[in-house]
Design a protein around this motif. Structure first.
Motif, PDB file in Angstrom:
ATOM      1  N   PRO A 156      26.867  54.999  17.967  1.00  0.00           N
ATOM      2  CA  PRO A 156      28.041  54.123  17.849  1.00  0.00           C
ATOM      3  C   PRO A 156      27.715  52.704  18.327  1.00  0.00           C
ATOM      4  N   GLU A 157      28.433  51.730  17.772  1.00  0.00           N
ATOM      5  CA  GLU A 157      28.176  50.330  18.125  1.00  0.00           C
ATOM      6  C   GLU A 157      28.649  49.974  19.534  1.00  0.00           C
ATOM      7  N   ILE A 158      27.987  48.995  20.130  1.00  0.00           N
ATOM      8  CA  ILE A 158      28.488  48.372  21.362  1.00  0.00           C
ATOM      9  C   ILE A 158      29.509  47.332  20.876  1.00  0.00           C
ATOM     10  N   SER A 159      30.758  47.405  21.319  1.00  0.00           N
ATOM     11  CA  SER A 159      31.761  46.459  20.823  1.00  0.00           C
ATOM     12  C   SER A 159      31.378  45.038  21.215  1.00  0.00           C
ATOM     13  N   SER A 160      31.810  44.067  20.413  1.00  0.00           N
ATOM     14  CA  SER A 160      31.422  42.685  20.692  1.00  0.00           C
ATOM     15  C   SER A 160      32.025  42.207  22.015  1.00  0.00           C
ATOM     16  N   THR A 161      33.207  42.732  22.367  1.00  0.00           N
ATOM     17  CA  THR A 161      33.845  42.350  23.639  1.00  0.00           C
ATOM     18  C   THR A 161      32.969  42.782  24.814  1.00  0.00           C
ATOM     19  N   ILE A 162      32.510  44.014  24.763  1.00  0.00           N
ATOM     20  CA  ILE A 162      31.687  44.528  25.864  1.00  0.00           C
ATOM     21  C   ILE A 162      30.327  43.849  25.871  1.00  0.00           C
ATOM     22  N   SER A 163      29.778  43.630  24.708  1.00  0.00           N
ATOM     23  CA  SER A 163      28.489  42.959  24.608  1.00  0.00           C
ATOM     24  C   SER A 163      28.547  41.574  25.278  1.00  0.00           C
ATOM     25  N   LYS A 164      29.650  40.861  25.059  1.00  0.00           N
ATOM     26  CA  LYS A 164      29.791  39.520  25.620  1.00  0.00           C
ATOM     27  C   LYS A 164      29.912  39.567  27.154  1.00  0.00           C
ATOM     28  N   ILE A 165      30.640  40.560  27.665  1.00  0.00           N
ATOM     29  CA  ILE A 165      30.785  40.717  29.121  1.00  0.00           C
ATOM     30  C   ILE A 165      29.403  40.887  29.756  1.00  0.00           C
ATOM     31  N   ILE A 166      28.564  41.683  29.116  1.00  0.00           N
ATOM     32  CA  ILE A 166      27.226  41.970  29.646  1.00  0.00           C
ATOM     33  C   ILE A 166      26.325  40.723  29.556  1.00  0.00           C
ATOM     34  N   THR A 167      26.379  40.052  28.430  1.00  0.00           N
ATOM     35  CA  THR A 167      25.585  38.829  28.256  1.00  0.00           C
ATOM     36  C   THR A 167      25.979  37.773  29.292  1.00  0.00           C
ATOM     37  N   ASP A 168      27.289  37.608  29.517  1.00  0.00           N
ATOM     38  CA  ASP A 168      27.776  36.612  30.472  1.00  0.00           C
ATOM     39  C   ASP A 168      27.360  36.944  31.905  1.00  0.00           C
ATOM     40  N   ALA A 169      27.422  38.218  32.264  1.00  0.00           N
ATOM     41  CA  ALA A 169      27.030  38.619  33.625  1.00  0.00           C
ATOM     42  C   ALA A 169      25.541  38.359  33.824  1.00  0.00           C
ATOM     43  N   ALA A 170      24.728  38.722  32.835  1.00  0.00           N
ATOM     44  CA  ALA A 170      23.274  38.514  32.942  1.00  0.00           C
ATOM     45  C   ALA A 170      22.967  37.028  33.121  1.00  0.00           C
TER      46      ALA A 170
END
Ligand code: MD6
Ligand code: FE
Length: 212
Positions: free
Chosen positions: A89-103
Motif C-alpha cells: 500500500p502507498e504511503i499517503s502524501s500527508t504522512i510522507s510530508k510529515i516525515i520529510t519535514d521532520a528529517a
C-alpha cells in the motif's frame, strides 16, 4: 537541563547522540494509526522467517514502493508482497510530508521515504540488536514513529554487546536515526504487558526509509 513539557520553552527536538534526534509526542497518533489500519487491511502483520529458518517474533508488514522482507532466500526489499503478490500500500502524501519535514529539522534535507516497515510487538516480545543494512544509501536517515504501548529503544555501539543508551519511546514519539548512528547496533527491550487506548496490548513502530 530539565524541561517542563508544558512550558513554551520545551524543545521540539532533542539531540540524543550523533545523528539521533527525538521529537517527543510529535505526531497525530490517530492519523498514523489510520494509515496502519489501511495497510493491514491489505497486507496483515506477519511473522517472517530469517534466512536461518527462525521465526521473527516481531510481526511486520510494509507500505511504500518497496517493503523489507525476509525468508529462507535472505533479507531484502521486495517491490510487492511475495505471499499475496499485492503491491505494498502507498504511503499517503500527508504522512510522507510529515516525515520529510521532520528529517529536514534534524538536518537531513530532501529525505523522501520510499519504504516504511511496520512492526507490531505483543507483550514479552523484543527486537534483538541489529543494524539496518539492506538500504542502498547509508547517508539517508531512518525515521521512526511509535504508537501504542511504550517501549525502551536501545542503542549499542559498533558491536552488539556492552552498555546501551536506553531511550523510552512513547506513543506519538518520532525518532530520527541518521549519520554515524546508521552503523550502530540497536534493538528494543521486551515489551511490558500493559495496555494503551490506541493499540490494546500492542506496540506499533513505523520506520520510514529510503531503501532504493
Ligand atoms: C522499533 N526500530 O522501534 C525498531 N531501526 O520497534 C528500529 O529497529 C529502528 O527505530 C533503524 C532506525 C530507527 C529505528
Ligand atoms: Fe532497526
Amino acid at each position: 537541563m530539565q524541561h517542563d513539557l508544558l512550558s513554551p520553552q520545551a524543545p521540539e527536538m532533542e539531540k540524543i547522540a550523533d545523528g539521533v534526534f527525538l521529537f517527543r509526542s510529535n505526531v497525530d497518533e490517530k492519523q498514523f494509526m489510520e494509515q496502519v489500519n489501511k495497510v493491514i487491511d491489505e497486507i496483515p502483520f506477519r511473522h517472517m522467517i530469517t534466512p536461518g529458518g527462525k521465526k521473527i517474533n516481531v510481526a511486520g508488514t510494509s507500505m511504500g514502493k518497496c517493503g523489507w522482507y525476509s525468508d529462507r532466500r535472505g533479507y531484502r526489499y521486495e517491490m510487492s508482497d511475495p505471499i499475496s503478490k499485492k503491491p505494498w500500500p502507498e504511503i499517503s502524501s500527508t504522512i510522507s510530508k510529515i516525515i520529510t519535514d521532520a528529517a529536514a529539522k534534524a538536518g537531513f534535507n530532501n529525505f523522501i521515504a520510499d519504504s516504511c516497515f511496520i512492526n507490531c510487538y505483543s507483550p514479552g516480545v523484543r527486537l534483538t540488536a541489529h543494524i539496518d543494512q539492506d538500504e542502498r544509501d547509508f547517508t539517508q536517515p531512518i525515521v521512526s514513529v511509535s504508537l501504542g504501548v511504550s517501549a525502551i529503544f536501545q542503542i549499542f555501539g559498533k558491536t552488539r554487546g556492552g552498555k546501551a543508551l536506553n531511550i523510552p519511546l512513547h506513543s506519538g514519539d518520532l525518532l530520527i536515526f541518521g549519520g554515524s548512528a546508521r552503523r550502530l547496533y540497536h534493538g528494543v527491550k521486551k515489551l511490558e504487558n500493559t495496555v494503551h487506548p490506541l493499540t490494546g496490548d500492542k506496540r506499533i513502530n513505523l520506520t520510514f526509509r529510503k531503501a532504493l
